[in-house]
Design an enzyme around this catalytic site. Structure first.
Site, PDB file in Angstrom:
ATOM      1  N   ASP A   8       0.874  -1.216   0.012  1.00  0.00           N
ATOM      2  CA  ASP A   8       0.023  -0.001   0.122  1.00  0.00           C
ATOM      3  C   ASP A   8       1.090   1.100   0.041  1.00  0.00           C
ATOM      4  O   ASP A   8       2.025   1.127  -0.280  1.00  0.00           O
ATOM      5  CB  ASP A   8      -1.143   0.094   1.079  1.00  0.00           C
ATOM      6  CG  ASP A   8      -0.312   0.247   2.693  1.00  0.00           C
ATOM      7  OD1 ASP A   8       1.054   0.338   2.666  1.00  0.00           O
ATOM      8  OD2 ASP A   8      -1.284   0.342   3.375  1.00  0.00           O
ATOM      9  N   HIS A   9       0.150   2.317   0.114  1.00  0.00           N
ATOM     10  CA  HIS A   9       1.130   3.558   0.101  1.00  0.00           C
ATOM     11  C   HIS A   9       2.162   3.709   1.288  1.00  0.00           C
ATOM     12  O   HIS A   9       3.163   4.217   1.198  1.00  0.00           O
ATOM     13  CB  HIS A   9      -0.003   4.842  -0.025  1.00  0.00           C
ATOM     14  CG  HIS A   9      -0.641   4.805   1.513  1.00  0.00           C
ATOM     15  ND1 HIS A   9      -1.944   3.908   1.566  1.00  0.00           N
ATOM     16  CD2 HIS A   9      -0.751   5.677   2.680  1.00  0.00           C
ATOM     17  CE1 HIS A   9      -2.274   3.993   2.491  1.00  0.00           C
ATOM     18  NE2 HIS A   9      -1.813   4.930   3.563  1.00  0.00           N
ATOM     19  N   CYS A  65       3.360  -3.086   3.796  1.00  0.00           N
ATOM     20  CA  CYS A  65       2.606  -1.688   4.292  1.00  0.00           C
ATOM     21  C   CYS A  65       3.419  -1.027   5.375  1.00  0.00           C
ATOM     22  O   CYS A  65       4.633  -1.423   5.644  1.00  0.00           O
ATOM     23  CB  CYS A  65       1.058  -2.194   4.674  1.00  0.00           C
ATOM     24  SG  CYS A  65       0.766  -3.155   6.238  1.00  0.00           S
ATOM     25  N   GLY A  66       2.707  -0.366   5.898  1.00  0.00           N
ATOM     26  CA  GLY A  66       3.184   0.814   7.128  1.00  0.00           C
ATOM     27  C   GLY A  66       3.978  -0.408   8.171  1.00  0.00           C
ATOM     28  O   GLY A  66       5.037  -0.281   8.736  1.00  0.00           O
ATOM     29  N   THR A  67       3.386  -1.092   8.680  1.00  0.00           N
ATOM     30  CA  THR A  67       3.656  -2.224   9.487  1.00  0.00           C
ATOM     31  C   THR A  67       3.776  -3.478   9.143  1.00  0.00           C
ATOM     32  O   THR A  67       4.433  -4.469   9.810  1.00  0.00           O
ATOM     33  CB  THR A  67       2.590  -2.043  10.989  1.00  0.00           C
ATOM     34  OG1 THR A  67       1.335  -2.667  10.371  1.00  0.00           O
ATOM     35  CG2 THR A  67       2.430  -0.739  11.258  1.00  0.00           C
ATOM     36  N   GLY A  68       3.212  -3.976   8.109  1.00  0.00           N
ATOM     37  CA  GLY A  68       2.952  -5.288   7.629  1.00  0.00           C
ATOM     38  C   GLY A  68       1.846  -6.115   8.155  1.00  0.00           C
ATOM     39  O   GLY A  68       1.516  -7.399   7.865  1.00  0.00           O
ATOM     40  N   ILE A  69       1.337  -5.306   9.139  1.00  0.00           N
ATOM     41  CA  ILE A  69       0.268  -5.995   9.853  1.00  0.00           C
ATOM     42  C   ILE A  69      -0.959  -6.465   8.984  1.00  0.00           C
ATOM     43  O   ILE A  69      -1.591  -7.396   8.995  1.00  0.00           O
ATOM     44  CB  ILE A  69      -0.129  -5.528  11.181  1.00  0.00           C
ATOM     45  CG1 ILE A  69       1.090  -5.711  12.190  1.00  0.00           C
ATOM     46  CG2 ILE A  69      -1.214  -6.046  11.796  1.00  0.00           C
ATOM     47  CD1 ILE A  69       0.984  -4.920  13.386  1.00  0.00           C
ATOM     48  N   GLY A  70      -1.699  -5.021   8.388  1.00  0.00           N
ATOM     49  CA  GLY A  70      -2.758  -5.182   7.694  1.00  0.00           C
ATOM     50  C   GLY A  70      -2.796  -5.984   6.719  1.00  0.00           C
ATOM     51  O   GLY A  70      -3.662  -7.111   6.486  1.00  0.00           O
ATOM     52  N   HIS A  98       9.707 -24.035   8.961  1.00  0.00           N
ATOM     53  CA  HIS A  98       8.792 -24.625   9.817  1.00  0.00           C
ATOM     54  C   HIS A  98       7.151 -24.494   9.384  1.00  0.00           C
ATOM     55  O   HIS A  98       6.467 -25.503   9.495  1.00  0.00           O
ATOM     56  CB  HIS A  98       8.928 -24.127  11.440  1.00  0.00           C
ATOM     57  CG  HIS A  98      10.037 -24.388  12.068  1.00  0.00           C
ATOM     58  ND1 HIS A  98      10.313 -24.318  13.597  1.00  0.00           N
ATOM     59  CD2 HIS A  98      11.189 -25.183  11.524  1.00  0.00           C
ATOM     60  CE1 HIS A  98      11.365 -24.959  13.905  1.00  0.00           C
ATOM     61  NE2 HIS A  98      12.103 -25.156  12.532  1.00  0.00           N
ATOM     62  N   ASN A  99       7.195 -23.321   8.932  1.00  0.00           N
ATOM     63  CA  ASN A  99       5.489 -22.669   8.711  1.00  0.00           C
ATOM     64  C   ASN A  99       5.241 -22.916   7.078  1.00  0.00           C
ATOM     65  O   ASN A  99       4.091 -22.803   6.559  1.00  0.00           O
ATOM     66  CB  ASN A  99       5.271 -21.505   9.067  1.00  0.00           C
ATOM     67  CG  ASN A  99       5.764 -21.284  10.511  1.00  0.00           C
ATOM     68  OD1 ASN A  99       6.147 -19.992  10.608  1.00  0.00           O
ATOM     69  ND2 ASN A  99       5.157 -21.886  11.559  1.00  0.00           N
ATOM     70  N   ARG A 109       7.530   0.862   8.118  1.00  0.00           N
ATOM     71  CA  ARG A 109       7.972   1.905   9.247  1.00  0.00           C
ATOM     72  C   ARG A 109       8.289   1.288  10.361  1.00  0.00           C
ATOM     73  O   ARG A 109       8.565   2.043  11.421  1.00  0.00           O
ATOM     74  CB  ARG A 109       6.484   2.752   9.400  1.00  0.00           C
ATOM     75  CG  ARG A 109       5.820   3.326   8.291  1.00  0.00           C
ATOM     76  CD  ARG A 109       4.375   3.730   8.634  1.00  0.00           C
ATOM     77  NE  ARG A 109       3.835   4.521   7.384  1.00  0.00           N
ATOM     78  CZ  ARG A 109       2.456   4.527   7.384  1.00  0.00           C
ATOM     79  NH1 ARG A 109       1.534   4.060   8.408  1.00  0.00           N
ATOM     80  NH2 ARG A 109       1.868   5.191   6.430  1.00  0.00           N
ATOM     81  N   ARG A 132       7.161 -33.284  10.740  1.00  0.00           N
ATOM     82  CA  ARG A 132       6.437 -32.733  11.976  1.00  0.00           C
ATOM     83  C   ARG A 132       5.737 -31.539  11.354  1.00  0.00           C
ATOM     84  O   ARG A 132       4.460 -31.294  11.800  1.00  0.00           O
ATOM     85  CB  ARG A 132       7.062 -32.918  13.290  1.00  0.00           C
ATOM     86  CG  ARG A 132       8.019 -31.805  13.509  1.00  0.00           C
ATOM     87  CD  ARG A 132       8.868 -32.015  14.893  1.00  0.00           C
ATOM     88  NE  ARG A 132       9.513 -30.829  14.932  1.00  0.00           N
ATOM     89  CZ  ARG A 132      10.865 -30.488  14.532  1.00  0.00           C
ATOM     90  NH1 ARG A 132      11.313 -31.686  13.904  1.00  0.00           N
ATOM     91  NH2 ARG A 132      11.594 -29.595  14.961  1.00  0.00           N
ATOM     92  N   HIS A 133       6.524 -30.800  10.763  1.00  0.00           N
ATOM     93  CA  HIS A 133       6.009 -29.379  10.400  1.00  0.00           C
ATOM     94  C   HIS A 133       4.597 -29.418   9.481  1.00  0.00           C
ATOM     95  O   HIS A 133       3.823 -28.741   9.527  1.00  0.00           O
ATOM     96  CB  HIS A 133       7.178 -28.556   9.808  1.00  0.00           C
ATOM     97  CG  HIS A 133       8.171 -28.505  10.959  1.00  0.00           C
ATOM     98  ND1 HIS A 133       8.166 -27.749  11.855  1.00  0.00           N
ATOM     99  CD2 HIS A 133       9.544 -28.788  10.834  1.00  0.00           C
ATOM    100  CE1 HIS A 133       9.455 -27.730  12.739  1.00  0.00           C
ATOM    101  NE2 HIS A 133      10.329 -28.462  11.714  1.00  0.00           N
TER     102      HIS A 133
HETATM  103  C1  RB5 Z   1      -1.649   2.835   6.148  1.00  0.00           C
HETATM  104  O1  RB5 Z   1      -1.602   4.281   6.635  1.00  0.00           O
HETATM  105  C2  RB5 Z   1      -1.380   1.956   7.288  1.00  0.00           C
HETATM  106  O2  RB5 Z   1      -2.452   1.706   8.200  1.00  0.00           O
HETATM  107  C3  RB5 Z   1      -0.980   0.621   6.746  1.00  0.00           C
HETATM  108  O3  RB5 Z   1      -0.041   0.841   5.906  1.00  0.00           O
HETATM  109  C4  RB5 Z   1      -0.726  -0.539   7.719  1.00  0.00           C
HETATM  110  O4  RB5 Z   1       0.350  -0.257   8.633  1.00  0.00           O
HETATM  111  C5  RB5 Z   1      -1.942  -1.207   8.214  1.00  0.00           C
HETATM  112  O5  RB5 Z   1      -1.610  -2.187   8.768  1.00  0.00           O
END
Ligand code: RB5
Length: 149
Positions: A8-9, A65-70, A98-99, A109, A132-133
Site C-alpha cells: 500500500d502507500h 505496508c506501514g507495519t506489515g500487519i494489515g 517450519h511454517n 515503518r 512434523r511441520h
Molecule cells: C496506512 O496508513 C497503514 O495503516 C497501513 O500501511 C498498515 O500499517 C496497516 O496495517
C-alpha cells in the site's frame, strides 16, 4: 524463481528497494502496485498477490505496508496462504523451514531497508523442512476448512 510483490502507500519505498534488490539477482518480479503515494487500501493489494500464489503463477509473495500487519492479516484470509510478518532474519528463515510460509510481509515503518533486504534473502534462501511441520500445517488447513462455507 518468480516473486509476486505488492504494497500500500505505506510500503511504497521499501517495495521499490526490494524490487531493485531482487532484479539485481536475476529474480523475476511481478509488481501488483500500488505505484504511487496516494492513499489506498491494503486488502486490495493483498488479495492480488495471494491469488497469484494460490494460482501458482509465482513461487512466493512479498507484501509491504506501514507495519506489515494489515496486509498480512488480509492475505491470510485466502485459504492456502501462510503470510508471515517478519522483522528479524531468524523468523524469516524459520517461517519457511517450519511454517512453509508462502508470503513474506514487511513493515516499511518498522524495519530499515538494509534489514528488510536481509530478511528477504533469509526467507528466499530457506527451505521447508517437512516432517512434523507438515502435520502442523495440515492442521491449519483443517481449521480453514472448518470455517469456510
Ligand atoms: C496506512 O496508513 C497503514 O495503516 C497501513 O500501511 C498498515 O500499517 C496497516 O496495517
Amino acid at each position: 524463481m518468480k516473486i509476486a510483490i505488492g504494497c500500500d502507500h505505506g510500503g511504497l519505498n521499501l517495495k521499490g528497494e526490494i524490487i531493485k534488490h531482487l532484479q539485481a539477482k536475476g529474480i523475476e518480479v511481478k509488481d501488483y502496485g500500488t505505484y504511487n503515494t496516494e492513499s489506498c487500501d491494503y486488502p486490495d493489494i493483498a488479495i492480488q498477490v495471494a491469488e497469484d500464489i494460490i494460482n501458482k503463477n509465482s513461487n512466493f509473495g512479498i507484501l509491504v505496508c506501514g507495519t506489515g500487519i494489515g496486509i498480512s492479516l488480509a492475505a491470510n484470509k485466502v485459504p492456502g496462504i501462510r503470510a508471515a510478518l517478519c522483522s528479524d532474519t531468524f523468523s524469516a528463515h524459520a517461517t519457511r523451514e517450519h511454517n512453509n510460509a508462502n508470503i513474506l510481509a514487511l513493515g516499511e515503518r518498522t524495519v530499515g531497508v538494509g534489514l528488510a533486504l536481509d530478511i528477504v534473502d533469509a526467507f528466499l534462501n530457506a527451505e521447508f523442512q517437512g516432517g512434523r511441520h507438515q502435520n502442523r500445517i495440515d492442521k491449519i488447513s483443517k481449521i480453514e476448512k472448518k470455517y469456510s462455507k
